[in-house]
Design a protein around this motif. Structure first.
Motif, PDB file in Angstrom:
ATOM      1  N   VAL A   1       0.863  -1.171   0.000  1.00  0.00           N
ATOM      2  CA  VAL A   1       0.000   0.000   0.000  1.00  0.00           C
ATOM      3  C   VAL A   1       0.900   1.222   0.000  1.00  0.00           C
ATOM      4  CG1 VAL A   1      -1.761   1.250   1.291  1.00  0.00           C
ATOM      5  CG2 VAL A   1      -1.771  -1.229   1.292  1.00  0.00           C
ATOM      6  N   TRP A   2       0.649   2.132  -0.912  1.00  0.00           N
ATOM      7  CA  TRP A   2       1.429   3.362  -0.966  1.00  0.00           C
ATOM      8  C   TRP A   2       0.778   4.377  -0.042  1.00  0.00           C
ATOM      9  CZ3 TRP A   2       5.984   3.174  -3.355  1.00  0.00           C
ATOM     10  CH2 TRP A   2       6.200   2.130  -4.226  1.00  0.00           C
ATOM     11  N   SER A   3       1.531   4.846   0.930  1.00  0.00           N
ATOM     12  CA  SER A   3       1.000   5.812   1.893  1.00  0.00           C
ATOM     13  C   SER A   3       2.007   6.934   2.095  1.00  0.00           C
ATOM     14  CB  SER A   3       0.692   5.123   3.221  1.00  0.00           C
ATOM     15  OG  SER A   3       1.864   4.539   3.750  1.00  0.00           O
ATOM     16  N   ALA A   4       1.535   8.033   2.637  1.00  0.00           N
ATOM     17  CA  ALA A   4       2.406   9.173   2.904  1.00  0.00           C
ATOM     18  C   ALA A   4       3.378   8.835   4.029  1.00  0.00           C
ATOM     19  CB  ALA A   4       1.565  10.384   3.275  1.00  0.00           C
ATOM     20  N   PRO A   5       4.569   9.383   4.011  1.00  0.00           N
ATOM     21  CA  PRO A   5       5.538   9.107   5.078  1.00  0.00           C
ATOM     22  C   PRO A   5       5.009   9.518   6.441  1.00  0.00           C
ATOM     23  CG  PRO A   5       6.571  10.271   3.258  1.00  0.00           C
ATOM     24  CD  PRO A   5       5.099  10.253   2.986  1.00  0.00           C
ATOM     25  N   LEU A   6       5.326   8.730   7.438  1.00  0.00           N
ATOM     26  CA  LEU A   6       4.983   8.938   8.847  1.00  0.00           C
ATOM     27  C   LEU A   6       3.493   8.821   9.150  1.00  0.00           C
ATOM     28  CD1 LEU A   6       7.403  11.851   9.761  1.00  0.00           C
ATOM     29  CD2 LEU A   6       7.718   9.413  10.151  1.00  0.00           C
ATOM     30  N   LEU A   7       2.630   8.735   8.157  1.00  0.00           N
ATOM     31  CA  LEU A   7       1.210   8.582   8.445  1.00  0.00           C
ATOM     32  C   LEU A   7       0.859   7.135   8.755  1.00  0.00           C
ATOM     33  CD1 LEU A   7      -0.473  10.997   5.926  1.00  0.00           C
ATOM     34  CD2 LEU A   7       0.055  11.351   8.318  1.00  0.00           C
ATOM     35  N   ALA A   8       1.743   6.214   8.439  1.00  0.00           N
ATOM     36  CA  ALA A   8       1.488   4.809   8.749  1.00  0.00           C
ATOM     37  C   ALA A   8       1.493   4.577  10.258  1.00  0.00           C
ATOM     38  CB  ALA A   8       2.526   3.925   8.078  1.00  0.00           C
ATOM     39  N   ARG A   9       2.074   5.495  11.008  1.00  0.00           N
ATOM     40  CA  ARG A   9       2.118   5.351  12.458  1.00  0.00           C
ATOM     41  C   ARG A   9       0.959   6.055  13.152  1.00  0.00           C
ATOM     42  NH1 ARG A   9       6.292   2.448  13.412  1.00  0.00           N
ATOM     43  NH2 ARG A   9       8.257   2.757  12.387  1.00  0.00           N
ATOM     44  N   THR A  10       0.009   6.546  12.396  1.00  0.00           N
ATOM     45  CA  THR A  10      -1.168   7.166  12.985  1.00  0.00           C
ATOM     46  C   THR A  10      -1.968   6.101  13.729  1.00  0.00           C
ATOM     47  OG1 THR A  10      -1.264   8.709  11.149  1.00  0.00           O
ATOM     48  CG2 THR A  10      -3.258   8.486  12.471  1.00  0.00           C
ATOM     49  N   PRO A  11      -2.346   6.348  14.980  1.00  0.00           N
ATOM     50  CA  PRO A  11      -3.147   5.353  15.702  1.00  0.00           C
ATOM     51  C   PRO A  11      -4.436   5.035  14.946  1.00  0.00           C
ATOM     52  CG  PRO A  11      -2.414   7.101  17.176  1.00  0.00           C
ATOM     53  CD  PRO A  11      -2.047   7.518  15.786  1.00  0.00           C
ATOM     54  N   ARG A  12      -4.873   3.785  15.038  1.00  0.00           N
ATOM     55  CA  ARG A  12      -6.058   3.343  14.299  1.00  0.00           C
ATOM     56  C   ARG A  12      -7.288   4.193  14.595  1.00  0.00           C
ATOM     57  NH1 ARG A  12      -5.684  -1.280  11.307  1.00  0.00           N
ATOM     58  NH2 ARG A  12      -4.043  -2.662  11.991  1.00  0.00           N
ATOM     59  N   ALA A  13      -7.497   4.534  15.870  1.00  0.00           N
ATOM     60  CA  ALA A  13      -8.678   5.330  16.233  1.00  0.00           C
ATOM     61  C   ALA A  13      -8.628   6.699  15.558  1.00  0.00           C
ATOM     62  CB  ALA A  13      -8.760   5.489  17.752  1.00  0.00           C
ATOM     63  N   LEU A  14      -7.448   7.315  15.532  1.00  0.00           N
ATOM     64  CA  LEU A  14      -7.315   8.613  14.880  1.00  0.00           C
ATOM     65  C   LEU A  14      -7.505   8.477  13.375  1.00  0.00           C
ATOM     66  CD1 LEU A  14      -6.689  11.611  14.864  1.00  0.00           C
ATOM     67  CD2 LEU A  14      -4.251  11.035  14.870  1.00  0.00           C
ATOM     68  N   GLY A  15      -6.945   7.439  12.788  1.00  0.00           N
ATOM     69  CA  GLY A  15      -7.114   7.202  11.360  1.00  0.00           C
ATOM     70  C   GLY A  15      -8.575   7.006  10.988  1.00  0.00           C
ATOM     71  N   ALA A  16      -9.296   6.255  11.827  1.00  0.00           N
ATOM     72  CA  ALA A  16     -10.723   6.026  11.573  1.00  0.00           C
ATOM     73  C   ALA A  16     -11.503   7.332  11.698  1.00  0.00           C
ATOM     74  CB  ALA A  16     -11.273   4.991  12.550  1.00  0.00           C
ATOM     75  N   ALA A  17     -11.153   8.166  12.678  1.00  0.00           N
ATOM     76  CA  ALA A  17     -11.837   9.452  12.850  1.00  0.00           C
ATOM     77  C   ALA A  17     -11.563  10.372  11.661  1.00  0.00           C
ATOM     78  CB  ALA A  17     -11.390  10.125  14.148  1.00  0.00           C
ATOM     79  N   LEU A  18     -10.330  10.365  11.169  1.00  0.00           N
ATOM     80  CA  LEU A  18     -10.006  11.181   9.998  1.00  0.00           C
ATOM     81  C   LEU A  18     -10.751  10.689   8.765  1.00  0.00           C
ATOM     82  CD1 LEU A  18      -6.167  11.643  10.548  1.00  0.00           C
ATOM     83  CD2 LEU A  18      -7.948  13.365  10.803  1.00  0.00           C
TER      84      LEU A  18
END
Length: 93
Positions: free
Chosen positions: A39-56
C-alpha cells in the motif's frame, strides 16, 4: 531501515521494516501467510493510531456525503451542578 505498509485481504493492514528499496510488490501476511499487496502511503502517516485514522476517514467521508438530518435535535437536560457551600449565598445571574 524503512517501514513499508502492506494490506492483506483477510487480516487488514500491517507494517514491515526492510532496508530502503528492498520492499517487493507483495509479501506474505504474518497471520495467515496469504499474499498481501503493498500500500502506498504518505511518510509517517502509517504510524497514525487506528482510532485517529478512523476518525479522519469519517471526517473526510462526511465532507463528501454528510448525514441527512430529518429533525431538529432535542435540547439536552442541564444538570444542576452541586453548589459549593462557600458560594451558596452568592447572587445568581
Amino acid at each position: 531501515m524503512a517501514t513499508y505498509e502492506y494490506r492483506c485481504p483477510h487480516d487488514g493492514d500491517f507494517e514491515v521494516r526492510l532496508p530502503l528499496g528492498q520492499a517487493g510488490a507483495s509479501v506474505n501476511c504474518p497471520e495467515c501467510q496469504r499474499q498481501a499487496a503493498r500500500v502506498w502511503s504518505a511518510p509517517l502517516l502509517a504510524r497514525t493510531p487506528r482510532a485517529l485514522g478512523a476518525a479522519l476517514d469519517r471526517a473526510a467521508q462526511s465532507a463528501e456525503t454528510p448525514e441527512v438530518v430529518s429533525r431538529i435535535p432535542g435540547r439536552r437536560a442541564v444538570s444542576a451542578a452541586p453548589v459549593h457551600p462557600a458560594r451558596a449565598r452568592l447572587p445568581r445571574l
